[in-house]
Every structure is written in C-alpha cells, then in structure tokens.
Design a protein around this motif. Sequence first.
Motif, PDB file in Angstrom:
ATOM      1  N   LEU A 136       0.818  -1.207   0.000  1.00  0.00           N
ATOM      2  CA  LEU A 136       0.000   0.000   0.000  1.00  0.00           C
ATOM      3  C   LEU A 136       0.858   1.266   0.000  1.00  0.00           C
ATOM      4  O   LEU A 136       0.523   2.264  -0.648  1.00  0.00           O
ATOM      5  CB  LEU A 136      -0.910   0.026   1.234  1.00  0.00           C
ATOM      6  CG  LEU A 136      -2.023  -1.007   1.333  1.00  0.00           C
ATOM      7  CD1 LEU A 136      -2.796  -0.793   2.623  1.00  0.00           C
ATOM      8  CD2 LEU A 136      -2.951  -0.908   0.132  1.00  0.00           C
ATOM      9  N   ARG A 137       1.960   1.214   0.735  1.00  0.00           N
ATOM     10  CA  ARG A 137       2.787   2.421   0.910  1.00  0.00           C
ATOM     11  C   ARG A 137       4.212   2.001   1.230  1.00  0.00           C
ATOM     12  O   ARG A 137       4.438   0.989   1.900  1.00  0.00           O
ATOM     13  CB  ARG A 137       2.223   3.275   2.042  1.00  0.00           C
ATOM     14  CG  ARG A 137       2.783   4.679   2.102  1.00  0.00           C
ATOM     15  CD  ARG A 137       2.143   5.492   3.206  1.00  0.00           C
ATOM     16  NE  ARG A 137       2.721   5.196   4.517  1.00  0.00           N
ATOM     17  CZ  ARG A 137       2.041   4.721   5.539  1.00  0.00           C
ATOM     18  NH1 ARG A 137       0.749   4.454   5.421  1.00  0.00           N
ATOM     19  NH2 ARG A 137       2.634   4.502   6.701  1.00  0.00           N
ATOM     20  N   HIS A 138       5.161   2.776   0.758  1.00  0.00           N
ATOM     21  CA  HIS A 138       6.569   2.514   1.049  1.00  0.00           C
ATOM     22  C   HIS A 138       7.206   3.829   1.479  1.00  0.00           C
ATOM     23  O   HIS A 138       7.334   4.761   0.680  1.00  0.00           O
ATOM     24  CB  HIS A 138       7.281   1.942  -0.185  1.00  0.00           C
ATOM     25  CG  HIS A 138       8.716   1.593   0.065  1.00  0.00           C
ATOM     26  ND1 HIS A 138       9.111   0.510   0.836  1.00  0.00           N
ATOM     27  CD2 HIS A 138       9.855   2.189  -0.353  1.00  0.00           C
ATOM     28  CE1 HIS A 138      10.431   0.455   0.866  1.00  0.00           C
ATOM     29  NE2 HIS A 138      10.906   1.461   0.161  1.00  0.00           N
ATOM     30  N   ASP A 139       7.568   3.942   2.764  1.00  0.00           N
ATOM     31  CA  ASP A 139       8.130   5.182   3.317  1.00  0.00           C
ATOM     32  C   ASP A 139       9.631   5.037   3.482  1.00  0.00           C
ATOM     33  O   ASP A 139      10.112   4.173   4.225  1.00  0.00           O
ATOM     34  CB  ASP A 139       7.495   5.493   4.668  1.00  0.00           C
ATOM     35  CG  ASP A 139       5.997   5.695   4.574  1.00  0.00           C
ATOM     36  OD1 ASP A 139       5.530   6.083   3.481  1.00  0.00           O
ATOM     37  OD2 ASP A 139       5.300   5.468   5.576  1.00  0.00           O
ATOM     38  N   THR A 172       7.344  -0.387   5.041  1.00  0.00           N
ATOM     39  CA  THR A 172       6.428  -0.771   3.976  1.00  0.00           C
ATOM     40  C   THR A 172       5.124  -1.257   4.585  1.00  0.00           C
ATOM     41  O   THR A 172       5.133  -2.113   5.477  1.00  0.00           O
ATOM     42  CB  THR A 172       7.027  -1.886   3.108  1.00  0.00           C
ATOM     43  OG1 THR A 172       8.296  -1.466   2.593  1.00  0.00           O
ATOM     44  CG2 THR A 172       6.109  -2.225   1.945  1.00  0.00           C
ATOM     45  N   GLU A 232      -3.810  -5.420   7.539  1.00  0.00           N
ATOM     46  CA  GLU A 232      -2.705  -4.534   7.183  1.00  0.00           C
ATOM     47  C   GLU A 232      -1.545  -4.732   8.138  1.00  0.00           C
ATOM     48  O   GLU A 232      -1.730  -4.811   9.360  1.00  0.00           O
ATOM     49  CB  GLU A 232      -3.149  -3.067   7.187  1.00  0.00           C
ATOM     50  CG  GLU A 232      -4.099  -2.727   6.053  1.00  0.00           C
ATOM     51  CD  GLU A 232      -4.348  -1.236   5.915  1.00  0.00           C
ATOM     52  OE1 GLU A 232      -3.643  -0.446   6.594  1.00  0.00           O
ATOM     53  OE2 GLU A 232      -5.249  -0.861   5.136  1.00  0.00           O
ATOM     54  N   ARG A 259       2.905  -3.810   8.851  1.00  0.00           N
ATOM     55  CA  ARG A 259       4.028  -2.926   8.573  1.00  0.00           C
ATOM     56  C   ARG A 259       5.321  -3.737   8.616  1.00  0.00           C
ATOM     57  O   ARG A 259       5.520  -4.542   9.543  1.00  0.00           O
ATOM     58  CB  ARG A 259       4.079  -1.788   9.602  1.00  0.00           C
ATOM     59  CG  ARG A 259       2.850  -0.899   9.553  1.00  0.00           C
ATOM     60  CD  ARG A 259       2.864   0.184  10.614  1.00  0.00           C
ATOM     61  NE  ARG A 259       2.837  -0.334  11.976  1.00  0.00           N
ATOM     62  CZ  ARG A 259       1.749  -0.777  12.596  1.00  0.00           C
ATOM     63  NH1 ARG A 259       0.575  -0.804  11.954  1.00  0.00           N
ATOM     64  NH2 ARG A 259       1.805  -1.206  13.837  1.00  0.00           N
ATOM     65  N   THR A 295       7.443  -0.610  -4.982  1.00  0.00           N
ATOM     66  CA  THR A 295       6.439   0.374  -5.364  1.00  0.00           C
ATOM     67  C   THR A 295       5.056  -0.068  -4.921  1.00  0.00           C
ATOM     68  O   THR A 295       4.764  -1.272  -4.845  1.00  0.00           O
ATOM     69  CB  THR A 295       6.446   0.586  -6.885  1.00  0.00           C
ATOM     70  OG1 THR A 295       6.192  -0.672  -7.531  1.00  0.00           O
ATOM     71  CG2 THR A 295       7.787   1.133  -7.342  1.00  0.00           C
ATOM     72  N   PRO A 296       4.182   0.887  -4.609  1.00  0.00           N
ATOM     73  CA  PRO A 296       2.806   0.535  -4.254  1.00  0.00           C
ATOM     74  C   PRO A 296       2.145  -0.303  -5.345  1.00  0.00           C
ATOM     75  O   PRO A 296       2.340  -0.061  -6.533  1.00  0.00           O
ATOM     76  CB  PRO A 296       2.127   1.898  -4.096  1.00  0.00           C
ATOM     77  CG  PRO A 296       3.249   2.817  -3.716  1.00  0.00           C
ATOM     78  CD  PRO A 296       4.446   2.331  -4.477  1.00  0.00           C
TER      79      PRO A 296
END
Length: 356
Positions: A297-300, A308, A317, A319, A330-331
Amino acid sequence: MTALTVTAAGKCYGAVTALADVRLSVPAGTLAAVLGPSGCGKTTLLRCIAGLERLDAGEIRVAGSVVAGPRLHVPAHRRRVALVPQEGALFPHLPVSGNVGYGLDRTARRSGRVDEVLALVGLDGYQHRMPHQLSGGQQQRVALARALAPRPRLILLDEPFSALDAGLRAELRQDVRAALRADGATAVLVTHDQAEALSLADQVAVMRDGAVVHDGSPADVYTVPADPWVANFVGDAMLLPGLVRAGRAHTALGEAPVHRGGADNGDRAVTVLLRPEQVRLAPPETPPSGQITGRVLRHDFHGHDSLTVVRLDDGTELRSRRLNDGSTITPGTAVRVSIHGTVRVWHAEERQAGGA
C-alpha cells in the motif's frame, strides 16, 4: 550495592493519585530510565526521590539510607542527590567554573574536580565562558558537570534533552552516558521518549497511571513487554489473534516459536505481538508453496531504513521495516509475507491482568 530503592511509594494530590505502590530498585553505577506518557507520575516520583515532595506512603532509600518513609522526610539538601532539570538553570552571573564549583567546598574546588568533570562532559577549556556564550547543548553539559562535581549518591535527570534539536539530542545523549560511566555515577533519567530510554539505559521502568507496569532491561521491555499497552508504548506494535500449540504461535501469517514458551497442552487462544522488523517481504514466486501474499500500500523511505505497509489478501494490514539496500518496492507490488524470529504472546488472563 543498590543505589536507590523505592518501596510501595504512594503520593496523592487531593483526590488525584499520582503514585500508587511504586517499586523500583537501581543498582549502583547504572542508569535507569523511568519512561511513561504525560501524567503517568514519573515526574512526581523524581521529585519525591529528590526530596522536593513528601511521600504519603512507602519508603525511599538512597545508598541504603532511608530518606523518606513513615513520619520521615530528609530535606533535599541533605540527601546527596543531584538534579539536572530540563533546561540547565545555570547562574547567569557566574562563569562555567563558578557554576560547576558552586556546590563544592574550598578544598574540593582546589583539588581540580571542576576541571575533571568539565573534561568528562567535553568542555575542557570552557572554564571562563559565561552561560550566555554557550549553546543549549553546552549549557546542559555544564549542568551535568555541576551535578557530577560533588560526587552525589544519585543523579536525577529530568528530561534533560527535550529542549534540544534532534541531531544535538542524539549526540548529547551518548556523551552524557559516557560521562556518567566514566565517573561511576548512578543516575535516574525521566523521559517520555522511548528511543531515548531504550538506547541509553541499563534498566527501563515503564509507568502507567502512577504505577510501574514493567521494569527490566531495554531488550526485555521491547521484546517481552508485560502487556499489550507496554508493547504499543515502547515501539511500533502489531497485535494479531492466534493459537499456541506446543510452544509455537499459529497466526494468519504462519507459525513462529513463542518467546520463552514451552509446550502447551491443546490449543490456546492468544494475542500475538509482531514488530515491523519481524515481518519479512519477498517476491510472491519465492518458495515455499502455501505462501501468505498481499500487496504493498505504501513505502516510506527514512534514509537508513524503510517502512512498507502491506495489505494481505484477507484485508489485514501489516508494517514491515528493513534496512535500505538500494532496492525499492512500489505501491501495488505483490509480495509474500512471513514472520522472522520468536514472538511474544498473551493469554486472555494475562491481558486482563495487564489492564489491556
């Protein structure tokens, strides 16, 4: 030798209970961190140890001597306990040497102790500077040197790094720790900063609602927290339902050995703690079969590491944290998810006992 012992300490302000049966033991020559959110009682505990507040119940011993107890309150100036406040609180009209030597008698000032402690805190050569000529970090170093100078039985640090910027705070933490060790001092640090407590202290006491709810080494508090509340407070925590069977936790992500767990008879419903660094991601085609899959969903990106966020096929969900190796996720990317290492679990009765 034990430098500080707090036994069944209680303190109330009217109808508000600030301390409730607090127990703490700090060995000599170590640094203990009292960690907790605002309003948990940590500052009240510090003030009671320092002698700035009277206990309503219980007892405090410093280096074996009772300084607070039933019908006893040794004044702060007779406890040989030094306090380093949030901001240095230096005397503006005195140079660095005058500030550091303020609590020393004439013989001690002539002995070179002022120069010795200034060297310990990295301020050798700053003896004649005035406080207004120093940076915030330097002022805190002077405050620490002033506390160390009379060789107190205990040093209390009241969130001494909170007013500094992040880079300076990290540097000063380690320098303060090194100075305390070099001088053989015993210290208690009060903080709400989890990273500060875990990285600096030999011992961490986590407080909630006026009581110590977990007291142990930093690794113990992080890896085997007393209850889910502590787990969430001292780090990034994910709590999943599971079953324990024969010393292994079975979750939607697969199974993992239970930390310090033995064989259990039959299946027991538990809550399983996962830290982001225990969640491993791999391409979905990587063996073995029967893999748990999801999508990013997201990669910080945080520089030294990345976080991630992944959504599993069942909607859960998670982390995942990992050191950066130059690769990117990538998302939308499909990944296989697995657990690495042992896990902490709580049975229903443990969660209830911990107030979670």
